[in-house]
Motif scaffolding. Structure first.
Motif, mmCIF file in Angstrom:
data_model
loop_
_atom_site.group_PDB
_atom_site.id
_atom_site.type_symbol
_atom_site.label_atom_id
_atom_site.label_comp_id
_atom_site.label_asym_id
_atom_site.label_seq_id
_atom_site.Cartn_x
_atom_site.Cartn_y
_atom_site.Cartn_z
ATOM 1 N N VAL A 1 -41.394 69.116 -25.877
ATOM 2 C CA VAL A 1 -41.312 70.563 -26.024
ATOM 3 C C VAL A 1 -40.365 70.846 -27.183
ATOM 4 O O VAL A 1 -39.222 70.362 -27.193
ATOM 5 C CB VAL A 1 -40.754 71.244 -24.747
ATOM 6 C CG1 VAL A 1 -40.585 72.747 -24.981
ATOM 7 C CG2 VAL A 1 -41.670 70.991 -23.555
ATOM 8 N N VAL A 2 -40.861 71.601 -28.166
ATOM 9 C CA VAL A 2 -39.973 72.044 -29.237
ATOM 10 C C VAL A 2 -39.377 73.363 -28.772
ATOM 11 O O VAL A 2 -40.100 74.355 -28.616
ATOM 12 C CB VAL A 2 -40.736 72.232 -30.563
ATOM 13 C CG1 VAL A 2 -39.788 72.753 -31.646
ATOM 14 C CG2 VAL A 2 -41.374 70.910 -31.001
ATOM 15 N N GLY A 3 -38.090 73.343 -28.495
ATOM 16 C CA GLY A 3 -37.474 74.569 -27.995
ATOM 17 C C GLY A 3 -36.028 74.364 -27.618
ATOM 18 O O GLY A 3 -35.498 73.251 -27.728
ATOM 19 N N ASP A 4 -35.426 75.446 -27.159
ATOM 20 C CA ASP A 4 -34.022 75.411 -26.786
ATOM 21 C C ASP A 4 -33.886 74.934 -25.342
ATOM 22 O O ASP A 4 -34.472 75.523 -24.425
ATOM 23 C CB ASP A 4 -33.435 76.826 -26.921
ATOM 24 C CG ASP A 4 -31.930 76.838 -26.725
ATOM 25 O OD1 ASP A 4 -31.395 75.929 -26.053
ATOM 26 O OD2 ASP A 4 -31.280 77.763 -27.264
ATOM 27 N N LEU A 5 -33.139 73.867 -25.166
ATOM 28 C CA LEU A 5 -33.021 73.291 -23.822
ATOM 29 C C LEU A 5 -32.427 74.295 -22.849
ATOM 30 O O LEU A 5 -32.707 74.250 -21.649
ATOM 31 C CB LEU A 5 -32.218 71.987 -23.878
ATOM 32 C CG LEU A 5 -30.721 72.007 -24.155
ATOM 33 C CD1 LEU A 5 -29.937 72.003 -22.851
ATOM 34 C CD2 LEU A 5 -30.329 70.804 -24.987
ATOM 35 N N TYR A 6 -31.611 75.224 -23.356
ATOM 36 C CA TYR A 6 -30.998 76.211 -22.464
ATOM 37 C C TYR A 6 -31.999 77.227 -21.932
ATOM 38 O O TYR A 6 -31.748 77.895 -20.944
ATOM 39 C CB TYR A 6 -29.809 76.891 -23.142
ATOM 40 C CG TYR A 6 -28.598 76.019 -23.015
ATOM 41 C CD1 TYR A 6 -27.875 75.995 -21.832
ATOM 42 C CD2 TYR A 6 -28.242 75.156 -24.036
ATOM 43 C CE1 TYR A 6 -26.800 75.153 -21.674
ATOM 44 C CE2 TYR A 6 -27.156 74.306 -23.890
ATOM 45 C CZ TYR A 6 -26.447 74.316 -22.708
ATOM 46 O OH TYR A 6 -25.395 73.474 -22.544
ATOM 47 N N GLU A 7 -33.141 77.343 -22.609
ATOM 48 C CA GLU A 7 -34.189 78.215 -22.060
ATOM 49 C C GLU A 7 -35.102 77.425 -21.134
ATOM 50 O O GLU A 7 -35.523 77.911 -20.087
ATOM 51 C CB GLU A 7 -35.013 78.821 -23.201
ATOM 52 C CG GLU A 7 -34.227 79.836 -24.007
ATOM 53 C CD GLU A 7 -35.004 80.306 -25.226
ATOM 54 O OE1 GLU A 7 -36.226 80.032 -25.311
ATOM 55 O OE2 GLU A 7 -34.380 80.935 -26.106
ATOM 56 N N ILE A 8 -35.436 76.195 -21.532
ATOM 57 C CA ILE A 8 -36.458 75.433 -20.799
ATOM 58 C C ILE A 8 -35.907 74.800 -19.514
ATOM 59 O O ILE A 8 -36.572 74.814 -18.478
ATOM 60 C CB ILE A 8 -37.053 74.310 -21.686
ATOM 61 C CG1 ILE A 8 -37.398 74.825 -23.089
ATOM 62 C CG2 ILE A 8 -38.262 73.667 -21.006
ATOM 63 C CD1 ILE A 8 -38.581 75.717 -23.178
ATOM 64 N N VAL A 9 -34.697 74.211 -19.578
ATOM 65 C CA VAL A 9 -34.242 73.418 -18.433
ATOM 66 C C VAL A 9 -34.134 74.224 -17.134
ATOM 67 O O VAL A 9 -34.653 73.783 -16.104
ATOM 68 C CB VAL A 9 -32.935 72.648 -18.764
ATOM 69 C CG1 VAL A 9 -32.373 71.964 -17.527
ATOM 70 C CG2 VAL A 9 -33.206 71.626 -19.852
ATOM 71 N N PRO A 10 -33.514 75.424 -17.154
ATOM 72 C CA PRO A 10 -33.443 76.157 -15.882
ATOM 73 C C PRO A 10 -34.840 76.493 -15.350
ATOM 74 O O PRO A 10 -35.087 76.385 -14.143
ATOM 75 C CB PRO A 10 -32.683 77.444 -16.249
ATOM 76 C CG PRO A 10 -31.986 77.136 -17.533
ATOM 77 C CD PRO A 10 -32.817 76.129 -18.243
ATOM 78 N N ALA A 11 -35.741 76.838 -16.255
ATOM 79 C CA ALA A 11 -37.103 77.160 -15.818
ATOM 80 C C ALA A 11 -37.804 75.918 -15.274
ATOM 81 O O ALA A 11 -38.543 75.974 -14.286
ATOM 82 C CB ALA A 11 -37.894 77.745 -16.997
ATOM 83 N N LEU A 12 -37.548 74.773 -15.898
ATOM 84 C CA LEU A 12 -38.177 73.524 -15.451
ATOM 85 C C LEU A 12 -37.645 73.119 -14.075
ATOM 86 O O LEU A 12 -38.413 72.703 -13.193
ATOM 87 C CB LEU A 12 -37.912 72.418 -16.482
ATOM 88 C CG LEU A 12 -38.517 71.054 -16.170
ATOM 89 C CD1 LEU A 12 -40.053 71.128 -16.119
ATOM 90 C CD2 LEU A 12 -38.088 70.002 -17.199
#
Ligand SMILES: Cc1cc2nc3c(=O)[nH]c(=O)nc-3n(C[C@H](O)[C@H](O)[C@H](O)COP(=O)(O)OP(=O)(O)OC[C@H]3O[C@@H](n4cnc5c(N)ncnc54)[C@H](O)[C@@H]3O)c2cc1C
Lengths: 343, 257
Positions: free
Chosen positions: A322-333
């Motif tokens: 995933v190309v993206g900001d880990l701070y956006e993706i990780v909580p959602a994941l």
């Protein structure tokens, strides 16, 4: 008939899963499998060794073996091997396994094949594969003397299945060195609370330098130093990673950059100068994928990478990226996985 | 306090390796002191500074191993010796340990023999415990801290998988040092000058008074691992929740949880 011994490595009575992998690996080589259980008050381990396939157990139970000390354990193993002449002794590649094998090799005038990922019988001799140069090359190795001492890399051999109905004979053996004759004394332990050992973990959630980059987090006012602020932000980030790891029953890893910057202790470092790991799932967050990091995790079954930089080398190894900001993706994941896993 | 510290010269860890007729080739990547051994040298120097000791660096290898020794000298080691003998070309870890032990005996009066955790080329990590066994000394491996050292005894904290084990031991002893101990110092300008001028004596097996120890382990073949076949899939979506949902489904479909 071949006679193969397996050293059941344990810490205060809890066996390393790789000990049972070693019993299962010994079974595939044919012949009788004898488990060695050394310690004090560790009878229960003997029973589990049977469940995983041992045919018999040699149980050393003595005050001198209560705390792990290489000298005491190696002396007993060497004494027994001299008397009973096994063809091979298998160990998990743990710190203890390596030490005992190293010392026994000197006592028994034989060699050690260390940290092997494959093993086979080549006539009378044992042949094995040992990754060298941090896994960049593979070396085929054999040992010409008996017993062949071989340490097996954790998780490189199949997961064994326990059969609780199996049992066998336990033979008690006396310690080789009396407690008072040992040169060392264990005076203390400090166990790290709640840590899942990286080597055994089926899932590892790893963070790199990118974990410090959360602009939304405001450090408490009493922290004025810029470096301290960065460490504080990164540590909050690692708490978030820890939650994902916990959801998956896994451990938290890190890149060297994260360790060197003081975000997380060295014990969590994955890579050439950290731990070499081989989990089923490796999630790399804010890690660029430098060659020394890849050296430590490239044999993971499924690799997932989240990184802001589409050109990060880690993506070349990743099954999912995933190309993206880990701070956006990780909580959602974490939330999505919790729902799907019913947690 | 007399301290022997063992160092090895290895290809830089970023080297691109290939195998050529069974020979390992690392192109024009530099050879460097084994990174783990820098921690060993640092520990030896700190102990020597605190306990009025001397540090003797020793390496086993070819002529190029002198560079690892010069690095140790530049960091502050008092002396450096290379052990080199054609008969040791295919020495296994146990054979090397017998040579290391003979070197410790030849130095005489050694209280501590210190190693790094392992060499980053052969990756065996057997030398410290094997050398200890040949010498009949205790092996204190994975040492992260040394809370006390006195004549005849030492107390160390070992970084084991499960945490820290604190061990008291008699001296002499063999130690291996891990990264937690301390950051290795950079060679000083004066150190580098001293090292560049230093003569590094070479000991043969004859000088050590031993014949070549027999090696029981042999290397039959070195190969490059098969390239990792990954079918890479980039996950995209309108927002974080959508990406996370897709990714979660994909991970679960892999059957690894
Ligand atoms: C002898 C030697 C031994 C070494 N041993 C090891 C070792 O054992 N283990 C190891 O890991 N390294 C090791 N290294 C270091 C290695 O070379 C790299 O420096 C290190 O791995 C880089 O760590 P990193 O990926 O975390 O940092 P960086 O390379 O700085 O990468 C950070 C990444 O985070 C991304 N990022 C930043 N912010 C975000 C965000 N908000 N969301 C998503 N992504 C973001 C960036 O795009 C970047 O790709 C060693 C080096 C040497 C010389």
């Amino acid at each position: 008939m071949a006679c193969i011994w397996v050293y059941v490595d344990h810490f205060k009575g809890t066996a390393l899963p790789a000990s049972y992998e070693a019993i299962a690996a010994a079974k595939t080589l044919g012949g009788k499998v004898t488990a060695l259980v050394f310690g004090q008050g560790v009878d229960a381990l003997a029973q589990t060794a049977f469940h995983y396939g041992a045919d018999e157990v040699l149980l050393g139970d003595d005050a001198s073996l209560a705390d792990y000390r290489a000298e005491a354990y190696a002396s007993l193993l060497s004494k027994l091997a001299k008397e009973q002449q096994p063809d091979a002794v298998l160990f998990p590649t743990s710190i203890r396994g390596r030490e005992i094998a190293a010392m026994a090799a000197i006592d028994l005038d034989t060699g050690v094949l260390v940290d092997v990922t494959e093993i086979s019988k080549d006539g009378d001799n044992f042949a094995a594969t040992h990754p060298i140069y941090a896994g960049k090359l593979l070396s085929k190795v054999t040992v010409s003397a008996k017993p062949a001492l071989i340490t097996l890399r954790g998780r490189a051999f199949g997961k064994p299945v326990a059969d609780a109905s199996r049992s066998g004979t336990v033979t008690k053996v006396a310690a080789a060195v009396a407690d008072g004759d040992l040169p060392t004394k264990v005076v203390d332990y400090a166990t790290v609370e709640g840590r899942v050992s990286l080597g055994d973990a089926g899932v590892i959630v790893s963070g790199g330098r990118g974990v410090a980059n959360n602009p939304a987090l405001t450090p408490p006012a009493e922290i004025t130093d810029e470096k301290e602020k960065e460490i504080w932000r990164a540590q909050q980030g690692f708490i978030m990673l820890g939650e994902l790891a916990q959801t998956l029953g896994g451990a938290v890893g890190a890149s060297r950059a994260a360790v060197d910057a003081g975000y997380i202790p060295y014990a969590n470092q994955v890579g050439q100068t950290g731990k070499v790991v081989s989990p089923d799932l490796y999630i790399a967050l804010g890690i660029s994928g430098a060659i020394q990091h890849l050296a430590g995790m490239r044999t993971s079954k499924v690799i997932v990478a989240i990184n802001k930089d589409p050109d990060a080398p880690i993506f070349k190894l990743a099954r999912f990226g995933v190309v993206g900001d880990l701070y956006e993706i990780v909580p959602a994941l974490t939330k999505a996985l919790k729902e799907r896993l019913g947690k | 306090m007399k301290i022997a510290v063992f160092v090895k010269q290895v290809p830089d860890s970023a080297a691109k390796l290939s195998v050529d007729n069974g020979n390992v080739n690392w192109g024009d990547a530099p050879l460097v002191i084994n990174p783990w051994d820098e921690y060993a040298v640092e520990a030896a120097l700190q102990l020597a500074e605190k306990h009025n000791g001397e540090v003797a660096a020793i390496s086993l290898g070819g002529e190029d191993a002198k560079e690892a020794l010069k690095h140790a000298l530049a960091m502050g080691a008092g002396s450096a010796t290379l052990i080199s003998d054609p008969a040791l070309a295919n020495a296994d870890a146990a054979a090397a340990a017998k040579v290391f032990a003979a070197a410790v005996q030849k130095l005489g009066g050694v209280d501590l023999a210190i190693f790094g955790k392992q060499a980053i080329d052969s990756d065996t990590g057997l030398a410290p415990a094997m050398t200890a066994r040949v010498l009949g000394w205790p092996a204190l491996s994975m040492v992260a801290a040394i809370p006390s050292l006195e004549a005849g005894s030492i107390k160390v904290e070992r970084a084991i998988e499960e945490g820290r084990q604190v061990v008291e031991s008699k001296l002499p002893a063999v130690l291996s040092i891990v990264k937690d101990f301390a950051e290795p110092r950079y060679p000083s300008f004066m150190g580098i000058r001293k090292a560049s001028k230093a003569e590094v004596p070479v000991w043969s097996l004859g000088d050590l008074g031993i014949s070549a120890p027999e090696s029981k382990v042999s290397w039959t073949e070195i190969t490059a691992p098969a390239a990792r076949e990954v079918s890479n899939e980039m996950v995209t979506g309108a927002n974080a929740d959508e990406i996370a949902a897709k990714l979660a489904d994909l991970i679960i479909a892999e059957g690894v949880l």
